[in-house]
Design a protein around this motif. Structure first.
Motif, short mmCIF file in Angstrom:
data_model
loop_
_atom_site.label_atom_id
_atom_site.label_comp_id
_atom_site.label_asym_id
_atom_site.label_seq_id
_atom_site.Cartn_x
_atom_site.Cartn_y
_atom_site.Cartn_z
N THR A 184 -22.12 -8.00 -3.96
CA THR A 184 -21.69 -8.17 -2.57
C THR A 184 -20.39 -8.95 -2.45
O THR A 184 -19.82 -9.02 -1.35
CB THR A 184 -22.79 -8.86 -1.76
OG1 THR A 184 -23.18 -10.07 -2.43
CG2 THR A 184 -24.01 -7.95 -1.61
N TYR A 200 -26.47 -8.21 4.28
CA TYR A 200 -25.98 -9.34 3.50
C TYR A 200 -26.67 -10.66 3.83
O TYR A 200 -26.88 -11.48 2.93
CB TYR A 200 -24.47 -9.48 3.65
CG TYR A 200 -23.72 -8.48 2.79
CD1 TYR A 200 -24.29 -7.25 2.48
CD2 TYR A 200 -22.47 -8.78 2.27
CE1 TYR A 200 -23.62 -6.34 1.70
CE2 TYR A 200 -21.80 -7.87 1.47
CZ TYR A 200 -22.39 -6.65 1.20
OH TYR A 200 -21.74 -5.74 0.42
N ILE A 212 -22.67 -4.45 5.83
CA ILE A 212 -22.52 -5.85 5.47
C ILE A 212 -23.24 -6.76 6.47
O ILE A 212 -24.00 -7.66 6.09
CB ILE A 212 -21.03 -6.22 5.38
CG1 ILE A 212 -20.38 -5.47 4.20
CG2 ILE A 212 -20.83 -7.72 5.24
CD1 ILE A 212 -18.89 -5.65 4.10
N ALA A 228 -19.34 0.35 1.42
CA ALA A 228 -19.16 -0.96 2.03
C ALA A 228 -17.70 -1.23 2.40
O ALA A 228 -17.42 -1.96 3.36
CB ALA A 228 -19.64 -2.05 1.07
N THR A 241 -16.74 -6.77 -0.86
CA THR A 241 -15.88 -7.42 0.12
C THR A 241 -14.50 -7.71 -0.46
O THR A 241 -13.53 -7.84 0.29
CB THR A 241 -16.52 -8.72 0.65
OG1 THR A 241 -16.92 -9.53 -0.45
CG2 THR A 241 -17.73 -8.41 1.51
#
Length: 490
Positions: A338, A186, A182, A173, A342
């Motif tokens: 997630t 997501y 993503i 990612a 990021t």
């Protein structure tokens, strides 16, 4: 029940009314070309639909904070509801919107670059270090926490094995173009997280409303560990009210929006949605065990364990059944995972901005990412509770710098370009900046992981925090007067 319902209504009104005011003060302009258009590179600067960006932003910022933090915050009593509501509207929403929109105006710049532009080169270097420390701590936290939850679902796979699996995903990612992984998956995870919160809320209002904490129960500190409500609760409930981490995530989405008028929905709106999620879990934790006292009894029976994770597991399985419980746990797992990836992606972008190294080639992404991967993996061997405590303070301190940056930016906007039609509009960030400065300084003096002043000396911590906050305000006022006179002369 009435406190919870009124809190939800106030949050919605905050988005509709105060969110519009914040947008007008900033002066969002639909005619201004965004970085997704002017700097498109197919990796980080990629135009995406607004609804998709909203769900990604919501998922990015809704890690363990609004769930774990809200559960731990309700131990302090119904005052937690007030902080979630008013913190979201007047601090968190302002913080997230302005950090995202400043990035849009500055070509998708990462947070340290934005801060440096407004507060100077020395602060920029500090912010680079502080941001990277925060992101590494957060990635470690959001690696260990979900691994423990997954181990609870699948006992045959060890927590260490889950850490390796999640870590491998983080690598992908962080390195892949944002629309490949993503951007595709997501939004689905974000929808699951929202659905999970909605499911918990429906069951709670339908069958367990009588045990929900109410403001009429009193705002006194209900915590039994001897720690004061201020500033401890305001740090415990971080992502559900205001979080410095969000300021590192907003620039990621700032590189994907195609219209400045999308900012209120994406940045301010995602923060309001997170505040609602925090309200749900605070109320659920406070009602599931028959009240806050029952929650405290449960915590006492499981000393040394991850109380928030146990509460989530118990509530989800009991209220939503086997299938619903699994979906809820998956949603809770997806949120930190997630956010962790990021966070690493944001760390890569911060270092890339610092080195002026474009990220179009995978080779250049690897140059930056490999040392970051090594640091995060090494941190997984540190005790989870220790990492979480220092993350919480670093998180709120980062928010302080972002709010002061936004204050300077808005002051310059009002006295420079004249784009903002509001006089003294910078107060929307100045007031939460002052409050969060007081919180962060007093926390490091009073908290066990800080100087841990004894009870009889805590007043000294509050006095020092007040003096520091006042000194910064005086410094800002002196700069503002000098800047305004300079503009008039020109």
């Amino acid at each position: 029940m009435y406190t919870f319902i009124i809190s939800l209504i106030v949050l919605v009104l905050g988005y509709v009314l105060y969110g519009v005011l914040v947008e007008k003060i900033f002066g969002a302009d639909s005619k201004v070309a965004t970085p997704a258009i002017t700097k498109a590179d197919g990796v980080d600067y990629v135009a995406l639909p607004a609804w998709r960006i909203f769900l990604i932003q919501f998922l990015n910022i809704a890690g363990l904070g609004p769930i774990f933090g809200a559960i731990m915050g309700i131990f302090y009593g119904p005052a937690a509801f007030l902080w979630i509501v008013f913190g979201t509207i007047f601090a968190g929403g302002v913080h997230d919107y302005l950090s995202g929109m400043m990035s849009v105006r500055k070509g998708g710049a990462s947070l340290p670059e934005i801060v440096g532009d407004e507060l100077g080169g020395g602060v920029k270097q500090l912010m680079r270090v502080l941001s990277l420390v925060l992101l590494i701590l957060l990635t470690t936290t959001f690696l260990s926490g979900p691994a423990g939850l997954l181990h609870g679902l699948a006992h045959s796979v060890s927590a260490q094995a889950w850490i390796l699996i999640i870590f491998a995903y983080y690598v992908l990612a962080t390195l892949l173009p944002i629309d490949k992984l993503i951007g595709r998956f997501y939004p689905l995870f974000g929808a699951i997280l929202l659905f999970m919160g909605l499911g918990i809320m429906v069951v709670m209002l339908g069958w367990h409303a009588a045990d929900m904490p109410e403001l009429t129960d009193g705002l006194h500190n209900r915590q039994t560990n001897g720690l004061p409500l201020f500033p401890m609760m305001f740090v415990s409930i971080a992502c559900g009210a205001i979080s410095g981490f969000h300021g590192t995530q907003s620039p990621i989405m700032a590189r994907c929006i195609t219209n400045e008028r999308q900012g209120r929905w994406i940045f301010y709106g995602a923060m309001v949605a997170e505040g609602m999620l925090a309200l749900v879990w605070a109320a659920a934790a406070g009602s599931f065990f028959g009240g806050i006292e029952g929650l405290q009894t449960f915590a006492a029976e499981h000393q040394g364990e991850n109380i928030a994770a146990l509460v989530i597991d118990r509530i989800s399985r009991t209220w939503l059944g086997k299938v619903g419980g699994i979906l809820a746990i998956v949603g809770v797992i997806a949120a930190p995972v997630t956010s962790g990836d990021t966070a690493l992606r944001s760390a890569r972008l911060i270092v890339a901005d610092f080195l002026h190294l474009d990220q179009k080639a995978i080779r250049k992404r690897l140059y930056i990412s490999l040392p970051l991967f090594a640091l995060v993996f090494a941190m997984t061997f540190v005790n989870f509770d220790v990492v979480w405590r220092y993350f919480a303070w670093t998180n709120q301190t980062l928010a302080v710098f972002t709010l002061w940056t936004a204050t300077v930016f808005l002051f310059k906007l009002e006295h420079g370009t004249g784009r903002s039609p509001f006089s003294n509009g910078y107060f929307i960030s100045l007031l939460p900046a002052l409050f969060m400065t007081m919180v962060s300084v007093s926390y490091i003096l009073i908290a066990p992981e800080g100087l841990h002043l004894p009870v009889e000396w805590r007043w000294i911590g509050y006095v020092i925090a007040g003096v520091v906050t006042l000194a910064i305000l005086i410094g800002f006022s002196a700069w503002a007067n000098k800047y305004a006179r300079k503009i008039v002369k020109v």
